[in-house]
Write an enzyme that holds these catalytic residues in place. Structure first.
Site, PDB file in Angstrom:
ATOM      1  N   ASP A 535       0.759  -1.310  -0.091  1.00 29.75           N
ATOM      2  CA  ASP A 535       0.156  -0.073  -0.027  1.00 29.75           C
ATOM      3  C   ASP A 535       0.889   1.181  -0.003  1.00 29.75           C
ATOM      4  O   ASP A 535       2.130   1.065   0.124  1.00 29.75           O
ATOM      5  CB  ASP A 535      -0.866   0.002   1.124  1.00 29.75           C
ATOM      6  CG  ASP A 535      -1.904   1.016   1.470  1.00 29.75           C
ATOM      7  OD1 ASP A 535      -2.286   1.488   0.170  1.00 29.75           O
ATOM      8  OD2 ASP A 535      -2.516   1.318   2.122  1.00 29.75           O
ATOM      9  N   GLU A 538       2.773   5.252  -4.100  1.00 30.75           N
ATOM     10  CA  GLU A 538       2.415   6.001  -5.112  1.00 30.75           C
ATOM     11  C   GLU A 538       3.995   6.691  -5.213  1.00 30.75           C
ATOM     12  O   GLU A 538       4.145   7.313  -6.442  1.00 30.75           O
ATOM     13  CB  GLU A 538       1.437   6.970  -4.904  1.00 30.75           C
ATOM     14  CG  GLU A 538       0.031   6.381  -5.235  1.00 30.75           C
ATOM     15  CD  GLU A 538      -0.238   5.566  -3.906  1.00 30.75           C
ATOM     16  OE1 GLU A 538      -1.206   4.776  -4.099  1.00 30.75           O
ATOM     17  OE2 GLU A 538       0.184   5.911  -2.910  1.00 30.75           O
ATOM     18  N   ASP A 631      -9.009   3.572  -1.795  1.00 35.13           N
ATOM     19  CA  ASP A 631      -9.893   4.089  -0.762  1.00 35.13           C
ATOM     20  C   ASP A 631     -11.379   4.643  -1.223  1.00 35.13           C
ATOM     21  O   ASP A 631     -11.098   5.873  -1.409  1.00 35.13           O
ATOM     22  CB  ASP A 631      -9.115   5.199   0.099  1.00 35.13           C
ATOM     23  CG  ASP A 631      -7.994   4.525   0.644  1.00 35.13           C
ATOM     24  OD1 ASP A 631      -7.303   5.290   1.343  1.00 35.13           O
ATOM     25  OD2 ASP A 631      -7.757   3.287   0.806  1.00 35.13           O
TER      26      ASP A 631
END
Length: 947
Positions: A535, A538, A631
């Protein structure tokens, strides 16, 4: 004020949110007097400043400034910009409020102020009578001097055409100096794919290494091509066409620059048909078919929850166009930030670095086009069979201790829920540090061992940010190997994520793979996981570091200049080990982490398939990892958006994808969770997950949700052999698993815009309820016979829309005539299910025929021995053939169910390979023929007949 649903204007692009304003009531505005007075403004260098006199009103009143771009075609809405208040004002008086914000690179022609209040279900609006304020000096930068490039030399070597280009005239210098000399390579890649690469002749610009994203290996001998390539010499443009003359990609667009190639700004366009059917261009939350007139897609990986129209966690600059039943695709192999815009009749790329490296692939079917694309970027990873079961996760609340997790799983079992995998979010860590277990998770590894004994699995979360603290081996090991990212001066770059201050691994560093593998291996010693969830890659950063911003501002987070490239991520100034700038490789961070993670898990469990769930992605990520849509929120819109998001990821070469069921953030209603449990059972990746501080929506919380989940997941587990076969096919050909309706009906134009239904493979049509309060749902049935999953009855025999009953706990599922679905009697885990006997659901077409297949292996090995069976039902005969027979199949074929059986009398005798099956039982009801008690061995060819 008047009641209404929003601004009536259509040429609005961006609004400045001016909230919340002070005051107590809005009654004084009901007489029609506008609350907007004395608007003044100034505009300079793409920045709008102004003030407005506004009466006070309640705190739930919003004020906006909308503006239209200079050419009037950029009419998207939804971008929020900051506003700065000068003063408070008292009720029933006018107050002087100010607004300011940057304007997009496309300039501004006019703006207006708009007020909105929603109270007691009524929307009050005030736009000052539609008063616009013209901005005469708002034109964007002129391209009048952008005369493109001329071809000055041509050569052809081994079938590759190379063109040398020189800048024509003084150049543009719109945002940075022009590159004067370019080289164009036109290289046939295969009979169905051509590569056109435009790069600087000096070869000094950033290009993606082939080790990170494959370039593919051109076929040596190509006898017949499904395309032709032509070019003009002055200015240089190129055109890719089919042999029929149909143009697929043409950079000679009237009224637009032929080619801009500056140091930090590249622009090129292609003509499109009016109202083009374009799909792809992500990562994003939007309709599956992108608007051909108002799409502006930004490519810059961003830590941001699902937000419609904005850039999101991944970057996939590829699109597929469906035209007259044929599909082709265009892939730009570039990792830099960019905006890609669709306006009427054209697509325009605006890129802030790298080169223009296009691959055009010709299809012509959807499956063929995706086959061609994934042959280049890498075939999707074949997932382990257990990952196709139901996954349960939670952040916070009841999921912060071993005991809390155990109690939840036991509660799911008590209501009879199907469960395969237990997940752990960041609560399992010690102070949110990666590779650790916190005190609340004492005895966790013993619990994981218990899960394994019950043939269940475990996946924990793993973030890339590493806390730079003493006595923490992941950091100490990384620092000693010098693998963390650095500023240009050599000091370590530090950001902030969940554990606080964090360092970030440099995936380009040659020692990063060994370091990552070591940490994962040691972590497995205290937490015997079966897969990993990577997770925040980015990469996310809770700080906004200083960093370089180019003159052209891509629309990051839908906010143009305000967000910038450095918003909540690693500084663009950071330099990687290879010398690459974060400016150039930002979009590769999560992709490269997935590569290293698969390497680590393959080392940990040699010969076994890996399961890696990633948030960020890039072309080729699906070869290494699976994905979820990040999300999302517990809203009906996000329930709907989950479907086009999953469809789009199929095009990106990531078939194993899903959205958090019942929504991650916010509180779900019982009705919403019902509908989400139903559709989520058919996601390729099916996980229920909730955010911290949201209420529980586990499938045992509401009785109706329990009923919905049990009904829907019973279908999923029953069809496990079918879904597994689709995943295996995807790993070989890239073919989509969850498909838009046009996928197998490309000539049916009515399917082109449908993204509220989908099929699994070509055999199962799912029509979910996506709106509140519904007791029926209208769905489209493509041509053919469609049978109700639950009753076996015929529902549709010709293409068209039908309205279906859909009570709160029911999801409509239909089987396509002509398809045989392999199935097994469902148990509560995938392990138990695949050990039960098989049965076939044979849906007959109008000719009384049906075909299907079955793939069987051990469910976990990389190069598994397998068996492949073919089923062919014609009349009263089912032929079972084996194209491969390398894996022993223990379960028997117990039952065959034929839907649409035309005879009115039931057969009396059943034969297998000419021998009568005395124990067989036959039932015929409502044209559904069911034959049980067969016990057919699937390790050899067989013929089943009934008379």
């Amino acid at each position: 004020m008047t009641t209404g649903g929003g601004p009536s204007k259509t040429s609005v692009l961006i609004f400045v949110l001016l909230s919340c304003l002070c005051g107590q009531s809005h009654g004084q505005y009901s007489n029609g007097e506008s609350a907007i007075q004395n608007v003044t403004y100034s505009y300079d260098d793409y920045y709008l400043r102004g003030s407005v006199m506004i009466k006070s009103f309640p705190n739930n009143m919003n004020a906006y400034v909308y503006y239209a771009t200079h050419d009037g075609v950029w009419n998207m809405t939804g971008t929020t910009m900051t506003a700065h208040w000068k003063m408070q004002n008292a009720e029933n008086t006018y107050g002087n409020w100010s607004f300011e914000g940057p304007i997009s690179p496309y300039g501004i022609s006019k703006f207006y102020v708009y007020l909105q209040l929603v109270e007691s279900g009524v929307t009050y609006t005030d736009d000052n009578g539609g008063q616009y304020y013209e901005v005469p000096n708002g034109a964007p930068r002129s391209t009048a001097n952008c005369d493109g490039y001329d071809v000055v030399h041509t050569s052809v070597v081994n079938g590759v055409t190379e063109l040398n280009l020189a800048l024509n005239g003084a150049g543009c210098a719109l945002y940075s100096p022009d590159v004067k000399y370019l080289t164009v390579s036109i290289a046939p890649h295969s009979k169905d794919m051509v590569r056109i690469k435009i790069a600087d002749t000096a070869n000094k610009r950033w290009q993606i290494p082939g080790s990170v994203v494959p370039e593919g290996s051109p076929e040596r001998t190509i006898r017949t091509k499904s395309y032709t390539v032509a070019y003009t010499r002055s200015p240089f443009t190129f055109k890719v066409s089919r042999p029929s003359g149909e143009v697929l990609f043409d950079t000679g667009v009237s009224g637009l620059p032929s080619l801009i190639f500056e140091e930090e700004y590249l622009e090129i366009s292609s003509a499109l048909p009016a109202n083009a059917n374009i799909y792809g261009l992500g990562d994003m939350a939007d309709t599956f078919r992108r608007s051909p007139d108002t799409t502006l897609q930004t490519f810059w990986a961003l830590d941001r929850g699902t937000k419609r129209l904005n850039n999101a966690y991944g970057s996939h600059p590829v699109y597929f166009e469906l035209r007259d039943g044929n599909v082709h695709g265009v892939f730009l192999r570039n990792s830099n930030g960019m905006d890609v815009a669709l306006v009427s009749g054209k697509i325009t790329y605006r890129v802030i670095g790298g080169v223009l490296d296009f691959y055009v692939f010709t299809g012509p079917t959807p499956a063929a086009a995706l086959d061609q694309y994934t042959s280049l970027i890498g075939r999707p990873a074949f997932v382990p069979l257990w990952s196709l079961g139901f996954h349960q996760c939670r952040w916070g609340q009841t999921w912060t201790t071993t005991a809390g997790v155990k109690a939840t799983i036991e509660s799911l079992k008590q209501v009879g829920m199907y469960v395969d995998t237990v997940w752990a979010d960041i609560d399992h860590m010690d102070a949110y540090k990666a590779f650790t277990l916190g005190s609340g998770f004492a005895g966790w590894n013993d619990y994981v061992a218990t899960l394994h004994e019950e043939h269940m699995h475990h996946v924990p979360i793993l973030d890339p940010g590493i806390s730079p603290v003493d006595n923490y081996s992941p950091y100490q090991d990384g620092a000693s190997s010098d693998i963390f990212l650095k500023w240009p001066n050599g000091t370590e770059f530090l950001g902030a994520v969940w554990p606080g201050t964090t360092a970030f691994p440099d995936w380009f560093h040659p020692q990063s793979d060994d370091w990552w593998t070591k940490q994962i291996t040691e972590f497995h010693g205290i937490n015997a996981f079966d897969g990993l969830w990577i997770d925040m890659n980015e990469a996310a950063n809770f700080l906004i570091p200083p960093g370089y911003e180019p003159a052209y501002h891509i629309n990051n987070d839908g906010a143009w200049e305000i967000r910038g490239l450095n918003y909540r991520t690693i500084s663009t100034n950071v330099t990687h080990y290879s010398g690459a700038r974060e400016y150039d490789v930002h979009n590769l961070y999560g992709h490269y982490e997935a590569i290293h993670t698969r390497s680590a898990l393959s080392s940990l469990n040699p010969g076994k398939r890996t399961f890696i769930l990633t948030r960020s992605s890039f072309p080729g990520t699906g070869h290494y990892a699976q994905k979820w849509n990040g999300d999302n929120a517990a809203t009906w819109e996000d329930l709907y958006l989950s479907i086009p998001q999953i469809m789009s990821n199929q095009l990106f070469g990531i078939p194993m994808v899903g959205s958090d069921i019942c929504g991650f953030g916010g509180d779900s209603s019982e009705e919403l969770c019902n509908r989400w449990a139903q559709v989520g059972a058919f996601y390729p990746f099916s996980r229920h997950h909730r955010a911290v501080n949201s209420h529980d929506t586990f499938f045992f919380v509401w009785e109706t949700v329990t009923e919905s989940a049990l009904k829907a997941y019973k279908i999923r587990y029953t069809l496990l052999p079918y879904i597994y076969g689709l995943m295996q096919e995807a790993s070989k050909t890239g073919n989509a698993v969850l498909r838009p309706l046009f996928w197998d009906n490309a000539k049916d134009t009515k399917t082109y815009g449908i993204d509220t239904q989908f099929t699994l493979g070509n055999g199962l049509l799912v029509t979910p309820v996506l709106t509140p309060g519904a007791t029926t749902v209208t769905g489209y049935f493509p041509e053919g016979i469609w049978y109700d999953w639950y009753t076996g009855g015929t529902v549709s025999t010709s293409a068209g829309y039908k309205t279906l009953d859909a009570n709160l706990t029911h999801i409509n599922v239909h089987v396509k005539g002509g398809v045989i679905l392999p199935a097994q009697y469902p148990a509560k885990t995938t392990y138990e299910t695949v050990r039960n006997n098989y049965f076939l659901i044979a849906a007959l077409d109008k000719h009384g025929l049906s075909t299907g297949s079955l793939y069987v292996d051990d469910g976990e090995s990389v190069d598994a021995k397998y068996s492949q069976l073919k089923f062919d039902l014609r009349g009263n005969t089912l032929a079972i053939g084996l194209s491969r027979n390398s894996y022993p199949i223990t379960p028997k074929l117990d039952t065959v169910k034929a839907l649409g059986y035309s005879s009115t009398s039931a057969p009396r005798r059943v034969y297998v390979n000419g021998r009568r099956v005395t124990g067989a039982q036959v039932e015929l009801s409502q044209h559904v023929l069911t034959i049980t008690g067969l016990a057919i061995d699937l390790n050899s060819k067989s013929v089943l007949q009934w008379k």
